[in-house]
Design a protein around this motif. Sequence first.
Motif, PDB file in Angstrom:
ATOM      1  N   HIS A  31       5.845   3.375  -1.339  1.00 27.53           N
ATOM      2  CA  HIS A  31       5.068   2.137  -1.444  1.00 27.53           C
ATOM      3  C   HIS A  31       4.030   2.245  -2.556  1.00 27.53           C
ATOM      4  N   VAL A  32       3.453   3.429  -2.680  1.00 24.11           N
ATOM      5  CA  VAL A  32       2.449   3.686  -3.704  1.00 24.11           C
ATOM      6  C   VAL A  32       2.533   5.175  -4.033  1.00 24.11           C
ATOM      7  N   SER A  33       2.200   5.521  -5.266  1.00 24.83           N
ATOM      8  CA  SER A  33       2.265   6.931  -5.646  1.00 24.83           C
ATOM      9  C   SER A  33       1.426   7.156  -6.892  1.00 24.83           C
ATOM     10  N   THR A  34       1.215   8.414  -7.203  1.00 24.87           N
ATOM     11  CA  THR A  34       0.680   8.778  -8.510  1.00 24.87           C
ATOM     12  C   THR A  34       1.791   8.557  -9.538  1.00 24.87           C
ATOM     13  N   ASP A  35       1.605   8.979 -10.750  1.00 24.39           N
ATOM     14  CA  ASP A  35       2.513   8.678 -11.864  1.00 24.39           C
ATOM     15  C   ASP A  35       3.990   8.877 -11.491  1.00 24.39           C
ATOM     16  N   GLN A  36       4.756   7.789 -11.504  1.00 22.12           N
ATOM     17  CA  GLN A  36       6.129   7.851 -11.014  1.00 22.12           C
ATOM     18  C   GLN A  36       7.044   8.658 -11.927  1.00 22.12           C
TER      19      GLN A  36
END
Length: 433
Positions: A31-36
């Motif tokens: 759903h959300v993350s640091t740099d993909q």
Amino acid sequence: MSTPDLTTAPQAIDPTFENVWDEIVWRGLVHVSTDQEALRALLAGDPITYYCGFDPTAPSLHLGHLVQLLLLRRLQLAGHRPLGLVGGSTGLIGDPRPTAERTLNTRETVAEWVDRLRGQVERYLSFEGDNAARMVNNLDWTAPLSAIDFLREIGKHYRVGTMLKKDAVAARLNSDAGISYTEFSYQILQGLDFLELYRQYDCRLQTGGSDQWGNLTSGTDLIHRVEGVSVHAIGTPLITNSDGTKFGKSEGNAIWIDAELTSPYAFYQFWLSTADADVIERLKVFTFLTRAEIEEYAELVATEPFRRAAQKRLALEVVATVHGIEATAAVIAASEALFGQGDLTALDPATLRSALDELPHATVAPGTPVVDALVATGLVSSLSEARRAIAQGGVSLDGERVADDTATVQGTLPGGVSVLRRGKKTLAGVFLS
């Protein structure tokens, strides 16, 4: 595709995906993350160490935690090294809830729950091979730390303005309850966990629910300030039903993965009742079925929804993962027998009793007339209605039609119980006193 037997999908990464990152994205787990792009490259490279934390704020984990447990397992199957953290220290504090302060549990209770949760987490991971899992407890590094050391070494890296912006903290500040300094400090403790695991095990990734994002980034920010390196976090979506209701509840009660708190039968029925609009997403998140298999079930939901093939497979896979194949076989047999597709007398007594606990039920004395038991269980509202139902041939006891209103309940099924049925689908359990 035929109705599945009790052969479950092997726990494996789907080889049709180039990278485990691509698979978890397809399954809807990010759903959300640091740099993909950096995360994708990290997970495609050499094995890394990653972790997820579980706080002992209850004696069992629930379905929300199951998302994290299965994500931990998927990443391990891709070759990475999991750390399962049970929060002996953070469990003494409690993550801030949006509405009110948590009640602090005693140290003895938290220690007991740490042991219980540790055992639950261990069931989902492998502790063998080059990427064997490891269990850790954050009490090991926080207990020796003095308040002065905590403030000097960790607290100095935090800015109050940033801490106030975290969603959970902001929600509490805007509520009548406010927030204590104890719960306000929780995000620092979780940040310390990530820092400590980075230092001890070169841990590079933390996973958690997206509602924990502020706590997840507490750790990534702290490591960046203290160690000058970039580490990562993944926030999984909060699972919701398509009708807007909260997932993971049944009649207002949490669905636990502990069989003593939610019986395998009730657990199976919960998954079996999944709506058509939700079942494919549930198969992606909670099973190891491949993309091709899930696409087949999507076609069946669209063309033959009355067969409920996807729901049956979902229930089979998840119950087997959580409770094992033998318990799954027992609850499927009970479910089928109760609804006229199996032998009630052949059921496991404990499973049958737990199944009847989920139905309307009553306790009566041996020899109680069936008409009285019908009223006691609520299948009818009066004795006269009970007699009419029997006269019309619409009542059965333990799988046999009741011929007249002089019949009595004897508890002839395994475990000394009985099953009353009115019509085709209205059931009740009868326990003998």
